[in-house]
Scaffold this motif. Structure first.
Motif, PDB file in Angstrom:
ATOM      1  N   GLY A  27      -1.485  -8.790  -8.721  1.00 17.62           N
ATOM      2  CA  GLY A  27      -2.915  -9.052  -9.395  1.00 17.62           C
ATOM      3  C   GLY A  27      -3.299  -9.118 -10.683  1.00 17.62           C
ATOM      4  N   GLU A  48      -5.110   1.048  -7.631  1.00 18.15           N
ATOM      5  CA  GLU A  48      -5.208   3.004  -7.272  1.00 18.15           C
ATOM      6  C   GLU A  48      -4.043   3.560  -7.765  1.00 18.15           C
ATOM      7  N   GLU A  49      -3.402   2.562  -8.331  1.00 22.67           N
ATOM      8  CA  GLU A  49      -2.049   3.811  -9.694  1.00 22.67           C
ATOM      9  C   GLU A  49      -2.791   3.889 -10.333  1.00 22.67           C
ATOM     10  N   PRO A  57       9.894  -4.403 -10.561  1.00 20.24           N
ATOM     11  CA  PRO A  57      11.596  -4.407 -10.056  1.00 20.24           C
ATOM     12  C   PRO A  57      12.830  -3.650 -10.948  1.00 20.24           C
ATOM     13  N   THR A  92      -8.073   3.461  -9.332  1.00 19.57           N
ATOM     14  CA  THR A  92      -9.336   2.784  -8.134  1.00 19.57           C
ATOM     15  C   THR A  92      -8.768   2.927  -6.939  1.00 19.57           C
ATOM     16  N   ARG A  93      -9.232   3.304  -5.844  1.00 17.44           N
ATOM     17  CA  ARG A  93      -9.225   2.578  -4.848  1.00 17.44           C
ATOM     18  C   ARG A  93     -10.152   1.810  -3.906  1.00 17.44           C
ATOM     19  N   VAL A  94      -9.922   0.507  -3.507  1.00 18.99           N
ATOM     20  CA  VAL A  94     -11.006   0.154  -2.969  1.00 18.99           C
ATOM     21  C   VAL A  94     -11.156   0.493  -1.302  1.00 18.99           C
ATOM     22  N   ALA A 120      -4.559  -8.259  -3.175  1.00 14.56           N
ATOM     23  CA  ALA A 120      -2.951  -8.016  -3.693  1.00 14.56           C
ATOM     24  C   ALA A 120      -2.427  -6.539  -4.139  1.00 14.56           C
ATOM     25  N   ARG A 124       4.346  -0.428   0.531  1.00 11.82           N
ATOM     26  CA  ARG A 124       4.542   0.447   1.407  1.00 11.82           C
ATOM     27  C   ARG A 124       5.079   0.840   1.718  1.00 11.82           C
ATOM     28  N   LEU A 141      10.768   4.686  -2.225  1.00  9.39           N
ATOM     29  CA  LEU A 141      10.908   3.607  -3.537  1.00  9.39           C
ATOM     30  C   LEU A 141       9.781   2.228  -3.568  1.00  9.39           C
ATOM     31  N   ARG A 142       8.786   2.772  -3.990  1.00  2.00           N
ATOM     32  CA  ARG A 142       7.447   1.414  -4.307  1.00  2.00           C
ATOM     33  C   ARG A 142       6.825   1.957  -5.564  1.00  2.00           C
ATOM     34  N   GLU A 171      20.896  -1.018  -5.403  1.00  2.00           N
ATOM     35  CA  GLU A 171      20.410  -0.959  -6.260  1.00  2.00           C
ATOM     36  C   GLU A 171      20.499   0.886  -6.943  1.00  2.00           C
ATOM     37  N   ASP A 289       2.878  -9.677  -1.610  1.00  2.00           N
ATOM     38  CA  ASP A 289       4.170  -9.120  -0.785  1.00  2.00           C
ATOM     39  C   ASP A 289       3.246  -8.865   0.314  1.00  2.00           C
ATOM     40  N   ALA A 310       4.751 -13.736  -5.799  1.00  2.00           N
ATOM     41  CA  ALA A 310       3.574 -13.436  -6.434  1.00  2.00           C
ATOM     42  C   ALA A 310       2.805 -14.116  -7.865  1.00  2.00           C
ATOM     43  N   PHE A 334      15.363 -15.144  -6.374  1.00  2.00           N
ATOM     44  CA  PHE A 334      15.183 -13.962  -5.955  1.00  2.00           C
ATOM     45  C   PHE A 334      16.094 -13.328  -6.557  1.00  2.00           C
ATOM     46  N   SER A 336      18.979  -9.736  -8.050  1.00  2.00           N
ATOM     47  CA  SER A 336      18.953  -8.274  -7.494  1.00  2.00           C
ATOM     48  C   SER A 336      20.553  -7.392  -8.794  1.00  2.00           C
TER      49      SER A 336
HETATM   50  C1  LIG Z   1      12.043  -0.673  -6.082  1.00  2.00           C
HETATM   51  C2  LIG Z   1      11.557  -1.804  -6.274  1.00  2.00           C
HETATM   52  C3  LIG Z   1      12.529  -2.975  -6.734  1.00  2.00           C
HETATM   53  C4  LIG Z   1      12.592  -4.406  -6.298  1.00  2.00           C
HETATM   54  N1  LIG Z   1      13.831  -5.703  -7.137  1.00  2.00           N
HETATM   55  C5  LIG Z   1      13.108  -6.779  -7.063  1.00  2.00           C
HETATM   56  C6  LIG Z   1      13.648  -7.502  -7.643  1.00  2.00           C
HETATM   57  O1  LIG Z   1      14.839  -7.262  -8.618  1.00  2.00           O
HETATM   58  N2  LIG Z   1      13.018  -9.306  -8.024  1.00  2.00           N
HETATM   59  C7  LIG Z   1      12.155  -9.340  -7.813  1.00  2.00           C
HETATM   60  O2  LIG Z   1      11.913 -10.948  -6.909  1.00  2.00           O
HETATM   61  N3  LIG Z   1      11.381  -8.731  -6.721  1.00  2.00           N
HETATM   62  C8  LIG Z   1      11.747  -7.526  -6.218  1.00  2.00           C
HETATM   63  N4  LIG Z   1      10.915  -6.471  -5.655  1.00  2.00           N
HETATM   64  C9  LIG Z   1       9.535  -6.720  -5.212  1.00  2.00           C
HETATM   65  C10 LIG Z   1       8.859  -7.412  -6.282  1.00  2.00           C
HETATM   66  O3  LIG Z   1       8.223  -6.077  -6.937  1.00  2.00           O
HETATM   67  C11 LIG Z   1       7.372  -7.433  -5.408  1.00  2.00           C
HETATM   68  O4  LIG Z   1       7.277  -8.608  -4.424  1.00  2.00           O
HETATM   69  C12 LIG Z   1       5.885  -7.865  -6.296  1.00  2.00           C
HETATM   70  O5  LIG Z   1       5.986  -6.318  -6.904  1.00  2.00           O
HETATM   71  C13 LIG Z   1       5.437  -7.687  -5.636  1.00  2.00           C
HETATM   72  O6  LIG Z   1       3.634  -8.106  -6.189  1.00  2.00           O
HETATM   73  P1  LIG Z   1       2.555  -7.512  -5.484  1.00  2.00           P
HETATM   74  O7  LIG Z   1       1.453  -7.576  -6.607  1.00  2.00           O
HETATM   75  O8  LIG Z   1       1.841  -8.227  -4.078  1.00  2.00           O
HETATM   76  O9  LIG Z   1       2.428  -6.289  -5.298  1.00  2.00           O
HETATM   77  P2  LIG Z   1       3.232  -4.945  -5.891  1.00  2.00           P
HETATM   78  O10 LIG Z   1       3.535  -5.051  -7.520  1.00  2.00           O
HETATM   79  O11 LIG Z   1       3.343  -3.077  -4.995  1.00  2.00           O
HETATM   80  O12 LIG Z   1       1.090  -4.795  -6.570  1.00  2.00           O
HETATM   81  C14 LIG Z   1       0.773  -4.066  -5.183  1.00  2.00           C
HETATM   82  C15 LIG Z   1      -0.546  -3.131  -5.705  1.00  2.00           C
HETATM   83  O13 LIG Z   1      -1.746  -2.989  -5.152  1.00  2.00           O
HETATM   84  C16 LIG Z   1      -2.200  -2.086  -4.952  1.00  2.00           C
HETATM   85  N5  LIG Z   1      -3.089  -1.639  -4.068  1.00  2.00           N
HETATM   86  C17 LIG Z   1      -2.644  -1.699  -2.982  1.00  2.00           C
HETATM   87  N6  LIG Z   1      -3.549  -1.054  -1.875  1.00  2.00           N
HETATM   88  C18 LIG Z   1      -5.247  -1.199  -2.556  1.00  2.00           C
HETATM   89  C19 LIG Z   1      -6.013  -0.466  -2.963  1.00  2.00           C
HETATM   90  N7  LIG Z   1      -7.334  -0.364  -1.347  1.00  2.00           N
HETATM   91  N8  LIG Z   1      -6.720  -0.414  -3.643  1.00  2.00           N
HETATM   92  C20 LIG Z   1      -6.162  -0.756  -4.869  1.00  2.00           C
HETATM   93  N9  LIG Z   1      -5.272  -0.969  -5.326  1.00  2.00           N
HETATM   94  C21 LIG Z   1      -4.714  -1.249  -4.406  1.00  2.00           C
HETATM   95  C22 LIG Z   1      -1.090  -1.279  -5.006  1.00  2.00           C
HETATM   96  O14 LIG Z   1      -1.237   1.229  -5.681  1.00  2.00           O
HETATM   97  C23 LIG Z   1      -0.019  -1.555  -5.827  1.00  2.00           C
HETATM   98  O15 LIG Z   1      -0.251  -1.444  -7.584  1.00  2.00           O
HETATM   99  C24 LIG Z   1      11.194  -4.814  -5.435  1.00  2.00           C
HETATM  100  C25 LIG Z   1       9.892  -4.452  -5.645  1.00  2.00           C
HETATM  101  C26 LIG Z   1      10.496  -2.767  -5.452  1.00  2.00           C
HETATM  102  C27 LIG Z   1       9.420  -2.245  -4.806  1.00  2.00           C
END
Ligand SMILES: Cc1cc2nc3c(=O)[nH]c(=O)nc-3n(C[C@H](O)[C@H](O)[C@H](O)COP(=O)(O)OP(=O)(O)OC[C@H]3O[C@@H](n4cnc5c(N)ncnc54)[C@H](O)[C@@H]3O)c2cc1C
Length: 423
Positions: A27, A48-49, A57, A92-94, A120, A124, A141-142, A171, A289, A310, A334, A336
């Motif tokens: 996002g 929403e966070e 990561p 702010t949650r949608v 985006a 979970r 852990l998310r 990890e 994701d 992403a 990717f 790790s």
């Molecule tokens: C612990 C951990 C370690 C990782 N390590 C790696 C790594 O080493 N290398 C790598 O490439 N990737 C890694 N990843 C994966 C990587 O973090 C994700 O691929 C990336 O964050 C995806 O981005 P995103 O924006 O799609 O989702 P996210 O970063 O998860 O963001 C989504 C956001 O949307 C919000 N949201 C959801 N629904 C709503 C709603 N209805 N209203 C408002 N907000 C909402 C969520 O709260 C969140 O903040 C890791 C993930 C985790 C959890």
């Protein structure tokens, strides 16, 4: 089908509004890319966070190694959003989407209109399919708050049971062991990383974790949990019992599709989008994701969970919405970090590919290449960044690669492409 909106809209009172749901890695990249590429309308980024968008990561890397506050992990300072004219609304949650009226309902009840909507929403942490007795807490852990809570439990001598031997689980296990905890990993499959890595990488990683003192129980699921004083007793399917102070569930994530599903958008293994991240509604895109996309380079549908994916999807959507040429999809990659092991992967490992190993310069190195015919489809490298960089080039350029050159540590990988160009 195109939703490109004229950025030179003559009606100054009615600028187009791009709303992004999810202030995570995808996002925030989209919001800034839109501005950078010349989007002249409003940009609203809803998350929403409670924290500014941060490097997720790091939750299973620097944050668990040494606690930091959320700001230290921020992708950009708060002022950057103001300067770029991005209306960032945290906490702010949608709650729902009205596709007919092109409006969103926010959890606090307000309504917000959009011209273009980008989902985006990430995912979970998948919950353990177990009954959790009262008084027992399972960590997942998310988000930042999950990691901060888990880090507080990292007290030397405590016993930690990690359920799941995937990337995030390993990890966490490596950092916990380094912090002096006694760590047990229970993995349902007969090898670590079974869903995502080759048997060669699994074996390498298994050896490293065992050497670090981590107890690995492969082919073992948790059958039941019980409270045991102030601790948790886990009965494993292999007959073992682990009494742990801390239990962490690390069995993957499920894409957050609830909003999209309730709005009637097509869902596959995530929100279904085409190669350009368009959902079944021409005004709505999905990136990161949460989405199941058609991947041009791989020529198939896939849901990827990685930062490079992403970011790439975000930039490609920003290009479309501002009428710029859309860059081609790159080869997925990717990384790790697991203790001393810096793992880098390019391409997607699949059973049925032919494997060629390249001996490392030292015991702590590994480079394995997976080929279809004479083309590399995926490579897995540990502590070998140069091999990783060359593999990325060779896969992207689809260069024909002789096995004997790959397997010969004395033959520079950088020469393969040059030689292929001469033939
Ligand atoms: C612990 C951990 C370690 C990782 N390590 C790696 C790594 O080493 N290398 C790598 O490439 N990737 C890694 N990843 C994966 C990587 O973090 C994700 O691929 C990336 O964050 C995806 O981005 P995103 O924006 O799609 O989702 P996210 O970063 O998860 O963001 C989504 C956001 O949307 C919000 N949201 C959801 N629904 C709503 C709603 N209805 N209203 C408002 N907000 C909402 C969520 O709260 C969140 O903040 C890791 C993930 C985790 C959890």
């Amino acid at each position: 089908m195109s939703t490109h909106i004229n950025k030179g809209n003559p009606d100054q009172d009615r600028v187009p509004v791009a709303v992004i749901v999810g202030a995570g890695m995808a996002g925030q990249e989209l919001a800034f890319s839109l501005r950078q590429y010349g989007w002249a309308g409003r940009i609203v980024l809803l998350g929403e966070e409670a924290h500014l968008p941060y490097r997720r990561p790091e939750l299973s890397k620097s944050l668990l190694a040494a606690h930091t506050d959320a700001d230290a992990l921020s992708l950009r300072p708060g002022a950057a959003y103001d300067s770029a004219g991005i209306a960032l609304r945290l906490n702010t949650r949608v709650a729902s989407i009205d596709r007919q009226r092109r409006t969103l309902r926010l959890s606090e009840g307000a309504e917000l209109g959009y011209d273009v909507l980008v989902l985006a929403t990430g995912g979970r942490a998948r919950r353990l399919p177990l009954e959790v007795p009262a008084g027992v807490a399972i960590h997942y852990l998310r988000g930042f708050d999950d990691a901060a809570l888990l880090h507080k439990q990292f007290v030397p001598g405590k016993r930690l049971l990690m359920v799941g031997g995937g990337y995030v689980g390993l990890e966490v296990a490596a950092l916990a062991a380094a912090a002096g905890l006694r760590v047990v990993v229970a993995e349902a499959m007969p090898r670590l990383l079974a869903r995502v890595a080759s048997p060669e990488l699994s074996a390498f990683v298994e050896r490293a974790h065992r050497q670090a003192g981590i107890e690995l129980r492969l082919g073992a699921t948790v059958a039941a949990l019980a409270r045991h004083g102030g601790r948790c007793e886990a009965r494993l399917s292999d007959g073992a019992t682990v009494v742990a102070d801390i239990v962490v569930g690390g069995i993957g994530m499920t894409p957050e599709v609830a909003l999209a599903e309730a709005a009637g958008l097509a869902i596959a293994n995530g929100i279904a989008v085409d190669a350009l991240s368009r959902t079944s509604d021409a005004a709505i895109y999905a990136i990161g994701d949460c989405c199941d996309r058609f991947h041009d380079f791989l020529s198939r549908r896939i849901r990827l969970e990685s930062v490079p994916n992403a970011s790439e999807q975000a930039r490609r959507v920003a290009a479309q919405l501002t009428g710029r040429p859309v860059p081609a999809s790159g080869v997925p990659w990717f990384w790790s970090n697991q203790g001393e092991q810096k793992i880098q992967i390019v391409g997607v490992f699949e059973a049925g590919l032919r494997t060629v190993s390249r001996p490392g310069q030292s015991e702590g190195q590994l480079s394995v290449f997976h080929l279809a015919g004479d083309r590399i489809r995926a490579a897995e490298c540990v502590n070998s960044p140069a091999d990783f960089a060359q593999a990325r080039r060779l896969i992207s350029s689809q260069t024909s690669v002789p096995d004997h050159q790959l397997a010969d540590a004395a033959f520079p990988l950088s020469a393969i492409q040059a030689l292929a160009a001469c033939t």
